[in-house]
Scaffold this motif. Structure first.
Motif, PDB file in Angstrom:
ATOM      1  N   GLY A 573       0.783  -1.221   0.000  1.00 21.44           N
ATOM      2  CA  GLY A 573       0.000   0.000   0.000  1.00 21.44           C
ATOM      3  C   GLY A 573       0.816   1.271   0.000  1.00 21.44           C
ATOM      4  N   ARG A 574       2.154   1.175  -0.068  1.00 22.98           N
ATOM      5  CA  ARG A 574       3.000   2.364  -0.042  1.00 22.98           C
ATOM      6  C   ARG A 574       3.005   3.014  -1.414  1.00 22.98           C
ATOM      7  N   GLN A 575       2.811   4.335  -1.441  1.00 22.51           N
ATOM      8  CA  GLN A 575       2.786   5.055  -2.708  1.00 22.51           C
ATOM      9  C   GLN A 575       4.170   5.105  -3.325  1.00 22.51           C
ATOM     10  N   LEU A 576       4.262   4.716  -4.616  1.00 22.30           N
ATOM     11  CA  LEU A 576       5.529   4.701  -5.328  1.00 22.30           C
ATOM     12  C   LEU A 576       5.607   5.772  -6.413  1.00 22.30           C
ATOM     13  N   GLY A 577       4.479   6.270  -6.852  1.00 24.03           N
ATOM     14  CA  GLY A 577       4.475   7.283  -7.893  1.00 24.03           C
ATOM     15  C   GLY A 577       3.068   7.782  -8.143  1.00 24.03           C
ATOM     16  N   ARG A 578       2.977   8.981  -8.702  1.00 26.13           N
ATOM     17  CA  ARG A 578       1.668   9.569  -8.975  1.00 26.13           C
ATOM     18  C   ARG A 578       1.806  10.562 -10.121  1.00 26.13           C
ATOM     19  N   THR A 579       0.791  10.592 -10.991  1.00 25.97           N
ATOM     20  CA  THR A 579       0.795  11.534 -12.100  1.00 25.97           C
ATOM     21  C   THR A 579      -0.639  11.722 -12.584  1.00 25.97           C
ATOM     22  N   VAL A 580      -0.826  12.596 -13.564  1.00 27.47           N
ATOM     23  CA  VAL A 580      -2.134  12.771 -14.191  1.00 27.47           C
ATOM     24  C   VAL A 580      -1.960  12.645 -15.693  1.00 27.47           C
ATOM     25  N   THR A 581      -3.020  12.268 -16.379  1.00 25.05           N
ATOM     26  CA  THR A 581      -2.957  12.064 -17.820  1.00 25.05           C
ATOM     27  C   THR A 581      -3.021  13.392 -18.565  1.00 25.05           C
ATOM     28  N   GLY A 582      -2.482  13.385 -19.776  1.00 24.59           N
ATOM     29  CA  GLY A 582      -2.542  14.560 -20.630  1.00 24.59           C
ATOM     30  C   GLY A 582      -3.836  14.605 -21.426  1.00 24.59           C
ATOM     31  N   ARG A 583      -3.878  15.504 -22.371  1.00 24.32           N
ATOM     32  CA  ARG A 583      -5.095  15.672 -23.166  1.00 24.32           C
ATOM     33  C   ARG A 583      -5.446  14.413 -23.952  1.00 24.32           C
ATOM     34  N   ASP A 584      -4.424  13.665 -24.360  1.00 25.72           N
ATOM     35  CA  ASP A 584      -4.676  12.450 -25.131  1.00 25.72           C
ATOM     36  C   ASP A 584      -4.896  11.234 -24.243  1.00 25.72           C
ATOM     37  N   GLY A 585      -4.993  11.440 -22.924  1.00 23.33           N
ATOM     38  CA  GLY A 585      -5.223  10.335 -22.014  1.00 23.33           C
ATOM     39  C   GLY A 585      -3.990   9.525 -21.684  1.00 23.33           C
ATOM     40  N   ARG A 586      -2.809   9.971 -22.128  1.00 24.36           N
ATOM     41  CA  ARG A 586      -1.588   9.205 -21.887  1.00 24.36           C
ATOM     42  C   ARG A 586      -0.922   9.615 -20.579  1.00 24.36           C
ATOM     43  N   TYR A 587      -0.205   8.657 -20.006  1.00 27.05           N
ATOM     44  CA  TYR A 587       0.520   8.909 -18.761  1.00 27.05           C
ATOM     45  C   TYR A 587       1.878   8.210 -18.840  1.00 27.05           C
ATOM     46  N   HIS A 588       2.832   8.686 -18.047  1.00 29.45           N
ATOM     47  CA  HIS A 588       4.149   8.069 -17.907  1.00 29.45           C
ATOM     48  C   HIS A 588       4.547   8.126 -16.440  1.00 29.45           C
ATOM     49  N   LEU A 589       5.033   7.022 -15.936  1.00 26.72           N
ATOM     50  CA  LEU A 589       5.540   6.954 -14.564  1.00 26.72           C
ATOM     51  C   LEU A 589       6.892   6.244 -14.564  1.00 26.72           C
ATOM     52  N   PRO A 590       7.869   6.719 -13.794  1.00 31.79           N
ATOM     53  CA  PRO A 590       9.131   5.974 -13.680  1.00 31.79           C
ATOM     54  C   PRO A 590       8.882   4.596 -13.088  1.00 31.79           C
ATOM     55  N   ALA A 591       9.574   3.595 -13.614  1.00 32.20           N
ATOM     56  CA  ALA A 591       9.418   2.240 -13.101  1.00 32.20           C
ATOM     57  C   ALA A 591      10.080   2.137 -11.733  1.00 32.20           C
ATOM     58  N   PRO A 592       9.354   1.688 -10.711  1.00 26.72           N
ATOM     59  CA  PRO A 592       9.924   1.598  -9.361  1.00 26.72           C
ATOM     60  C   PRO A 592      10.757   0.343  -9.189  1.00 26.72           C
ATOM     61  N   ASP A 593      11.507   0.308  -8.121  1.00 23.39           N
ATOM     62  CA  ASP A 593      12.321  -0.857  -7.792  1.00 23.39           C
ATOM     63  C   ASP A 593      11.486  -1.799  -6.934  1.00 23.39           C
ATOM     64  N   ALA A 594      10.546  -2.477  -7.559  1.00 27.71           N
ATOM     65  CA  ALA A 594       9.660  -3.406  -6.858  1.00 27.71           C
ATOM     66  C   ALA A 594       9.303  -4.534  -7.801  1.00 27.71           C
ATOM     67  N   ALA A 595       9.120  -5.739  -7.263  1.00 26.67           N
ATOM     68  CA  ALA A 595       8.823  -6.891  -8.097  1.00 26.67           C
ATOM     69  C   ALA A 595       7.374  -6.920  -8.539  1.00 26.67           C
ATOM     70  N   SER A 596       6.472  -6.381  -7.729  1.00 26.81           N
ATOM     71  CA  SER A 596       5.058  -6.392  -8.053  1.00 26.81           C
ATOM     72  C   SER A 596       4.432  -5.100  -7.540  1.00 26.81           C
ATOM     73  N   VAL A 597       3.665  -4.431  -8.367  1.00 29.24           N
ATOM     74  CA  VAL A 597       3.043  -3.166  -7.991  1.00 29.24           C
ATOM     75  C   VAL A 597       1.593  -3.181  -8.448  1.00 29.24           C
ATOM     76  N   VAL A 598       0.815  -2.241  -7.909  1.00 28.13           N
ATOM     77  CA  VAL A 598      -0.580  -2.078  -8.305  1.00 28.13           C
ATOM     78  C   VAL A 598      -0.741  -0.683  -8.893  1.00 28.13           C
ATOM     79  N   LEU A 599      -1.277  -0.628 -10.119  1.00 29.96           N
ATOM     80  CA  LEU A 599      -1.527   0.640 -10.799  1.00 29.96           C
ATOM     81  C   LEU A 599      -3.004   0.982 -10.646  1.00 29.96           C
ATOM     82  N   ILE A 600      -3.276   2.198 -10.163  1.00 26.03           N
ATOM     83  CA  ILE A 600      -4.648   2.618  -9.898  1.00 26.03           C
ATOM     84  C   ILE A 600      -4.952   3.822 -10.773  1.00 26.03           C
ATOM     85  N   GLY A 601      -6.067   3.758 -11.484  1.00 22.28           N
ATOM     86  CA  GLY A 601      -6.525   4.875 -12.292  1.00 22.28           C
ATOM     87  C   GLY A 601      -7.885   5.347 -11.820  1.00 22.28           C
ATOM     88  N   SER A 602      -8.046   6.644 -11.659  1.00 23.32           N
ATOM     89  CA  SER A 602      -9.325   7.185 -11.205  1.00 23.32           C
ATOM     90  C   SER A 602      -9.552   8.537 -11.851  1.00 23.32           C
TER      91      SER A 602
END
Length: 806
Positions: A573-602
């Motif tokens: 449950g620890r936050q590793l990154g956060r961003t918002v999408t652009g006009r075209d709905g695209r997003y980019h996040l740096p890849a964290p140093d973790a074997a398994s992560v959960v990506l949440i979109g809202s």
């Protein structure tokens, strides 16, 4: 998307434009035959090199006109490679390979029966059409070979361009010196005929096709642009680099190629997919290919002249044409021997490391050449070392190209890469020719290249290799590459990992089969992991950037959602990154140093989605689809009511920030009393289960309760045996979802076993391929299924359906 008819499920795999081919048993000489074809074509290309000085007398013309015998093949080869590659993707790579070899035979016979310049140039132009054989051979290998054999095979095929040139030079010199020079072309025709016979006997037709119309306008535009570009490069020394003709052709090339590029981008079925070509890995590999081609051809021009110059010059070595060719031959032998080493480097460290290493060896060789050109043994050492460097670098290029493009585009993509090498070679010919023509000494009334001219040529070639090295260092590496995992299963099979073939270097990708994350329902893990898969989940991405997680957020009707919040958390449950999408709905996040992560979109007014992402070899590309929204204490239970102690409940705010996270107790209960009134996305995740996400509206009144039920991730396991009950290793097992899309593939182990994990759908079809494909429809998960299904197959000759046993 309509469902595929179950009994025909194996057929679309081989017929679809981006289908993943099922493996077939190819003969032991399959790779050797294709490599022989590449060497034969390369020998044909360098056939007239020993005759360059004598061509004006043999053809009764001037030196300037005689140079067209070399230029015509170069121009025709440059145009034919991408065209042949595209036609191979459309109509069959083996078929177009035989067409290319037939052009070699026809062109060689045309040259063999004439001493007229015009007819000779026409024949050499026809011969140039055979240059497409090498990229076509690489594409056939990708389609037919299993992953653990592909790396070394592509390395040998790619190196054949240099091997044939280095070995053909002394042979051509011997024939030209001791027989009639027309015998060279009869020999080339014989090599072409033998190649056609071997291909007919041993090489199967590729099963991967791209049914579409041929882009004739694109082919004509590319032809015109390349002619205007390569013609002044090869003839600029004769015409003058500042002459109106040279500058005019360069300007015309820029205009034509720009217009051609605009046309290709607007064409639905282009000759060259420029969006694929513009991807970072493909673009940088092609630019590096120009530099490697430049470096390779420079040595081919310098050393033979240095060996044949009279000893009286003080630096010439006074060798005959034949001996000069023999001293140059170790380059080809070295390229041949180093191909398996290059394949192992590709598998162990990645093709980028292999390419960088090759360029380092090339640069060091040219650097040493500045002081090592006084003795024959030094020339042999230089040619051998350059063969090692060129062999390693050439072998890495098709691996980089193949791992970055869909299977249906490999012919055109490899053809374009070969074109880049040709541009480098022609540029090298022009540059080195100008240097040696202007750096001369007077020797008995003759102008001969000076020692300073050779050293300057070495220095320029060394600079080209350094430029190539700098470009190669910008290629994406493998250290933090990722791949999304979930819309299909995680395929497990030990022999794949042990085969020595890296994921990035091996066969077709899951994306090539048409599988996409877009079809995954909200709230389920996103998984794409299969043996030899290249993670390219979204087809229309302009680039694959290593070390990032990126994709799109889409609403109902595939509408891009701007300003959607994207949050990345770990399994705790620890936050590793956060961003918002652009006009075209695209997003980019740096890849964290973790074997398994959960990506949440809202996003406001939409139901949030959560996706589990697993670390892999390539960038994670994950699209999230958000449906309309609805709406702290709660509970987490498995299907059946068993509490899931240790499950994580995470609430994220409208901007994607983690507002609170808690672990469920032994009863599966959780509470987040500290949350202020507002709108939140609640995500509940537990190991071995599908994550759950919902949007809640909190007020100042009573706490909102959310009871989450997490369905388990199902799995399928089984074995593949023959009719006698013997386990079949190296059989390809594919998993297709309810829509007929391939969502996972695996190669069976020595015990015939296979497995697919983390299944998120309910209905699948399993296809086993060995002697003949066998299919089995299964249901997993849900009320009608089970969390685990065992599916065994019996494969036999002549049985198109096989037997599936549960």
């Amino acid at each position: 998307m309509p469902q595929s008819a179950p009994p025909r499920v194996a057929e679309p795999l081989s017929a679809a434009p981006t289908g993943t081919p099922l493996p077939r048993e190819v003969g032991g000489g399959f790779v050797a035959v294709l490599a022989f074809c590449g060497i034969a074509v390369s020998v044909m290309q360098t056939l007239v090199v020993p005759l360059v000085a004598e061509l004006p007398q043999l053809l009764h013309t001037t030196s300037s006109n005689a140079s067209w015998v070399v230029t015509a093949t170069l121009l025709a080869g440059a145009v034919s490679t991408p065209v042949m590659g595209r036609l191979g993707d459309m109509f069959g790579k083996r078929r177009m390979l035989m067409v290319a070899l037939a052009l070699m035979v026809i062109g060689s016979l045309t040259c063999a029966v004439t001493s007229d310049l015009v007819v000779m140039v026409i024949g050499r132009a026809i011969q140039g059409g055979a240059m497409g054989a090498i990229p076509l051979g690489i594409s056939v290998m990708r389609d037919e070979l299993p992953p653990h054999k592909l790396g070394s095979a592509m390395a040998l095929m790619s190196s054949s361009l240099g091997i044939g040139g280095a070995l053909g030079l002394p042979a051509a010199a011997f024939v030209a010196q001791h027989t009639n020079w027309h015998a060279l072309f009869y020999g080339a025709a014989g090599l072409g005929a033998i190649s056609i016979a071997l291909v007919l006997a041993i090489v199967p037709e590729s099963s991967v096709r791209t049914p579409s119309r041929f882009d004739a306008i694109g082919a004509l535009g590319l032809t015109a642009g390349l002619v205007c570009l390569l013609l002044p490069i090869t003839k600029g020394g004769d015409w003058g680099w500042t002459s109106g003709t040279t500058l005019g052709l360069f300007g015309a090339a820029v205009v034509i190629l720009l217009l051609w590029g605009v046309f290709e981008l607007r064409t639905t079925e282009p000759l060259v997919d420029l969006r694929t070509t513009a991807r970072r890995q493909v673009l940088l590999t092609n630019l590096t290919s120009i530099m490697v081609g430049f470096s390779f051809y420079a040595m081919s021009l310098i050393l033979p002249q240095l060996l044949q110059l009279p000893e009286a010059t003080g630096y010439g070595l006074g060798q005959s044409m034949v001996m000069a060719g023999l001293y140059f031959a170790p380059m080809g032998v070295a390229m041949m021997l180093v191909s398996p080493l290059s394949a192992r480097i590709n598998a162990a460290r990645g093709p980028k490391v292999s390419l960088v290493l090759g360029l380092l060896v090339i640069g060091a060789t040219y650097g040493a050449g500045l002081v090592m050109i006084d003795h024959i043994w030094q020339i042999v050492v230089l040619s051998t070392a350059l063969g090692v460097g060129i062999g390693i670098a050439y072998s890495a290029m098709p691996t980089l190209i193949v791992s970055a493009v869909p299977a249906a585009e490999t012919g055109a993509a490899n053809g374009l890469n070969t074109l880049m090498r040709s541009i480098g070679m022609s540029t090298s010919s022009a540059v080195v020719g100008v240097i040696l023509a202007h750096q001369t000494i007077d020797f008995g009334g003759m102008a001969l290249p000076s020692k300073d001219g050779f050293k300057i040529s070495f220095l320029v070639a060394c600079a080209a290799s350094v430029v190539g090295l700098l470009i190669a260092l910008c290629l994406p590496g493998r250290q933090r590459a990722k791949r999304a995992t979930g819309s299909g299963p995680v395929a497990t099979s030990a022999p794949v990992a042990d085969s020595g073939s890296s994921v990035a270097d091996s066969g077709p990708s899951v994306a090539d089969s048409g599988s996409s994350v877009d079809s995954v329902p909200a709230g389920v893990p996103v998984a794409v992991a299969a043996a030899g898969a290249v993670a390219e989940v979204v087809d229309d991405l302009p680039d694959l950037t290593a070390g990032v997680i990126h994709g799109r957020v889409l609403g109902p009707g595939d509408t891009p959602l701007a300003d959607a919040a994207i949050t990345l958390i770990d399994t705790g449950g620890r936050q590793l990154g956060r961003t918002v999408t652009g006009r075209d709905g695209r997003y980019h996040l740096p890849a964290p140093d973790a074997a398994s992560v959960v990506l949440i979109g809202s996003a406001a007014g939409h139901q949030p989605q959560a996706a589990t992402l697993l670390v892999s070899d390539l960038p994670v590309v994950c699209d999230l689809r958000l449906s309309g929204g609805g709406g702290l204490t709660g509970s987490v239970r498995a299907v059946g009511g068993e509490p899931l102690a240790g499950a994580t409940a995470t609430a994220t705010g409208p901007e994607g920030e983690v507002a609170g996270s808690v672990t469920a107790d032994e009863k599966g209960e959780f509470a987040l009393p500290e949350l202020a009134p507002g709108t939140y996305a609640l995500t509940v995740a537990a190991a071995g289960h599908r994550p759950y996400a919902t949007q809640v509206e909190l007020t100042a009144g009573e706490p909102v309760r959310v009871d989450a039920e997490l369905p388990p991730a199902a799995r399928v396991r089984g074995t593949v045996r023959d009719r006698g009950g013997r386990a079949l290793g190296d059989a390809r097992v594919s998993l297709l979802d309810a829509y007929g899309d391939v969502v996972g593939q695996v190669i069976t182990g020595a015990d015939g076993s296979f497995g697919f994990e983390a299944l998120t759908g309910d209905h699948y079809t399993v296809v086993a391929s060995g002697y003949a494909p066998a299919t089995r429809q299964i249901t997993v998960g849900g009320a009608a299924g089970t969390e685990r299904r065992d599916v065994d197959f019996l494969l036999g000759h002549g049985d198109s359906d096989g037997d599936g046993e549960e």
